[in-house]
Motif scaffolding. Structure first.
Motif, PDB file in Angstrom:
ATOM      1  N   THR A 290       1.294  -1.208   0.109  1.00 28.19           N
ATOM      2  CA  THR A 290      -0.282  -0.108  -0.197  1.00 28.19           C
ATOM      3  C   THR A 290       1.035   1.499  -0.171  1.00 28.19           C
ATOM      4  O   THR A 290       0.546   2.138  -0.642  1.00 28.19           O
ATOM      5  N   ALA A 291       2.109   0.999   0.839  1.00 22.07           N
ATOM      6  CA  ALA A 291       2.463   2.263   0.703  1.00 22.07           C
ATOM      7  C   ALA A 291       3.519   2.752   0.087  1.00 22.07           C
ATOM      8  O   ALA A 291       3.794   3.947  -0.714  1.00 22.07           O
ATOM      9  N   SER A 292       3.375   1.634  -1.563  1.00 26.97           N
ATOM     10  CA  SER A 292       4.024   2.196  -2.665  1.00 26.97           C
ATOM     11  C   SER A 292       3.207   2.165  -3.720  1.00 26.97           C
ATOM     12  O   SER A 292       3.088   2.911  -4.996  1.00 26.97           O
ATOM     13  N   LEU A 293       1.662   2.850  -3.664  1.00 25.03           N
ATOM     14  CA  LEU A 293       0.657   2.861  -4.112  1.00 25.03           C
ATOM     15  C   LEU A 293       0.020   4.059  -4.949  1.00 25.03           C
ATOM     16  O   LEU A 293       0.393   4.909  -3.640  1.00 25.03           O
ATOM     17  N   ARG A 294      -0.231   4.741  -5.491  1.00 24.89           N
ATOM     18  CA  ARG A 294      -1.710   5.997  -5.700  1.00 24.89           C
ATOM     19  C   ARG A 294      -2.363   5.382  -4.436  1.00 24.89           C
ATOM     20  O   ARG A 294      -3.147   4.401  -4.319  1.00 24.89           O
ATOM     21  N   GLU A 295      -2.078   6.935  -4.279  1.00 22.35           N
ATOM     22  CA  GLU A 295      -3.087   6.027  -2.306  1.00 22.35           C
ATOM     23  C   GLU A 295      -5.063   6.418  -2.742  1.00 22.35           C
ATOM     24  O   GLU A 295      -5.756   7.285  -3.969  1.00 22.35           O
ATOM     25  N   THR A 296      -5.871   6.123  -2.082  1.00 21.19           N
ATOM     26  CA  THR A 296      -7.120   6.025  -2.143  1.00 21.19           C
ATOM     27  C   THR A 296      -8.159   7.204  -1.957  1.00 21.19           C
ATOM     28  O   THR A 296      -7.696   7.230  -1.122  1.00 21.19           O
ATOM     29  N   THR A 297      -8.808   7.341  -2.908  1.00 20.39           N
ATOM     30  CA  THR A 297      -9.248   8.588  -2.365  1.00 20.39           C
ATOM     31  C   THR A 297     -10.879   8.871  -2.072  1.00 20.39           C
ATOM     32  O   THR A 297     -10.927   7.100  -1.413  1.00 20.39           O
ATOM     33  N   ALA A 298     -11.569   9.435  -1.339  1.00 20.41           N
ATOM     34  CA  ALA A 298     -12.485   9.376  -0.496  1.00 20.41           C
ATOM     35  C   ALA A 298     -13.237   8.757  -1.186  1.00 20.41           C
ATOM     36  O   ALA A 298     -14.468   7.750  -0.902  1.00 20.41           O
ATOM     37  N   GLN A 299     -14.153   9.078  -2.949  1.00 20.87           N
ATOM     38  CA  GLN A 299     -14.432   7.882  -3.448  1.00 20.87           C
ATOM     39  C   GLN A 299     -14.418   7.242  -3.186  1.00 20.87           C
ATOM     40  O   GLN A 299     -16.026   6.329  -3.494  1.00 20.87           O
ATOM     41  N   GLU A 300     -13.210   6.671  -3.845  1.00 21.44           N
ATOM     42  CA  GLU A 300     -13.050   5.221  -3.701  1.00 21.44           C
ATOM     43  C   GLU A 300     -13.277   4.590  -3.065  1.00 21.44           C
ATOM     44  O   GLU A 300     -13.807   3.633  -2.904  1.00 21.44           O
ATOM     45  N   MET A 301     -12.729   4.957  -1.246  1.00 20.40           N
ATOM     46  CA  MET A 301     -13.623   4.304  -0.293  1.00 20.40           C
ATOM     47  C   MET A 301     -14.597   4.537  -0.275  1.00 20.40           C
ATOM     48  O   MET A 301     -15.266   3.678   1.091  1.00 20.40           O
ATOM     49  N   LYS A 302     -15.553   5.578  -0.374  1.00 16.24           N
ATOM     50  CA  LYS A 302     -16.712   5.252   0.336  1.00 16.24           C
ATOM     51  C   LYS A 302     -17.405   4.374  -0.264  1.00 16.24           C
ATOM     52  O   LYS A 302     -18.750   3.833  -0.586  1.00 16.24           O
TER      53      LYS A 302
END
Lengths: 245, 245
Positions: free
Chosen positions: A147-159
């Motif tokens: 996860t530390a190497s990835l593009r960060e998860t967006t709020a929309q994706e988390m939702k």
């Protein structure tokens, strides 16, 4: 989150009840955490069963374990998850087929296998901290520290993502590992019998054709090398990410 | 036996209903016999879900297909089978994990897979002819013509075995086979992504150590040779035994 209820986390075995007792071939049944967890942690895919209006559904999905809790996830729009959020009863099953067993009569044809059935109430993960932790674990449990190497998860994706958790209330493992087992007198017959081993292995990893120049495969993926048993890679990854488990 | 009711056997697709419609990622859903049966016939193991007192159970077991009917079997004493004999609703699921997909963000991590969910009412096979045919198919579907070479099944063994059948009322296949699929803008990021293929293969067959001298492996087991995909061997065996299917 469930909170004050007593859990199985402090005991070495899951309780034995009418629900999880292995009735047929009870010599093949195990209830201790070590045996049950070893089978769970060697797998990526499980089958989750749930009931809607009296109809059972059985959905294959990815899952992971944290202590005596199991997690899985999916789209917030999915039928499976919508029906697992209100403390609904579920059964989560993991099975490995280890061999086909060809005996000297039809009745003794069998298979070597390892399977776990886990029972509990599924609930939607709503606590923000638990949900964030699950969002990391859904990747890092399989691919340590990825996860530390990835593009960060967006709020929309988390939702758009729901996480379901289940405290294991009861669980049983059932294992057969003995190959051909014929009736005594049948061994005297001129009939061919054998065990055909079955194994699930990793093929040659295929880098994305659109990788930017210079982007190399990270060392953390070494567990996933061609020819290895998938279950060995998954077990190694699990203990890298959850060393105390 | 079910008799006069209309079945799906004469149509090219299973009907689309609220129960089997693939809701999430509906572009991955298929309902035609050819796609559904191909996945079923490549598998030996399925997961059968059923409900007892509101609690879902999910049991891994062997199964096979005849037309639009599915069969499985087990001990007459088993909890699973005792609860599947009275036209009980079941869901039978088969799943193949084809690859792990590592994307450039957590949200797009995925897997390639093929899965079938089949719904119907399970019933105990009580018709003597159907039961006898099932007793042969449970071996010969996997190992063509093997029953003829075996010690005959005794009446006691037959009594101890229950066969369950289910006419498929609804079924859906869900397939993902596209490897890494990142958001357009994420391809510009210096992040490693790959597809890790997974395959289930046959190991070296292990003849029973107690074979009588001169007993050789029959040619009919050639489909099961070391290194082959298990699903290819199972598909070959299926079409040898059921050439018209």
């Amino acid at each position: 989150m469930k909170t004050a209820e007593p859990t199985n986390a402090d005991t070495a075995s899951y309780p034995l009840t009418a629900r999880n007792r292995v009735k047929r071939r009870h010599d093949r049944g195990f209830y201790d955490h070590e045996t049950v967890h070893k089978i769970l942690d060697a797998s990526m895919m499980c089958h989750v069963s749930y009931v809607i209006d009296g109809q059972p559904y059985c959905t294959p999905t990815f899952f992971w374990r944290e202590g005596t809790k199991l997690y899985w996830h999916g789209s917030s729009a999915s039928r499976m998850l919508k029906n697992q959020t209100a403390q609904q009863r579920v059964c989560l099953t993991v099975a490995f087929l280890d061999s086909l067993v060809l005996a000297r009569c039809g009745f003794n044809h069998s298979a070597d296998y390892r399977a776990v059935m886990a029972f509990g109430n599924a609930y939607l993960v709503t606590d923000p901290e638990e949900k964030e932790r699950a969002g990391i674990a859904m990747v890092d449990r399989f691919f340590p520290d990825r996860t530390a190497s990835l593009r960060e998860t967006t709020a929309q994706e988390m939702k758009a993502t729901s996480f379901i958790a289940m405290e294991i209330e009861e669980a049983s493992a059932k294992i057969r590992a003995k190959g051909v087992a014929d009736d005594d007198e049948d061994y005297e017959l001129p009939i061919y019998a054998e065990r055909i081993p079955v194994k699930t292995v990793i093929g040659a990893p295929e880098p994305c054709p659109r990788l930017l120049p210079g982007v190399e495969r990270p060392a953390s993926l070494q567990a996933y090398s061609e020819g290895r048993l998938l279950e060995d890679a998954l077990t190694d990854a699990y203990f890298l990410q959850y060393p105390a488990s």
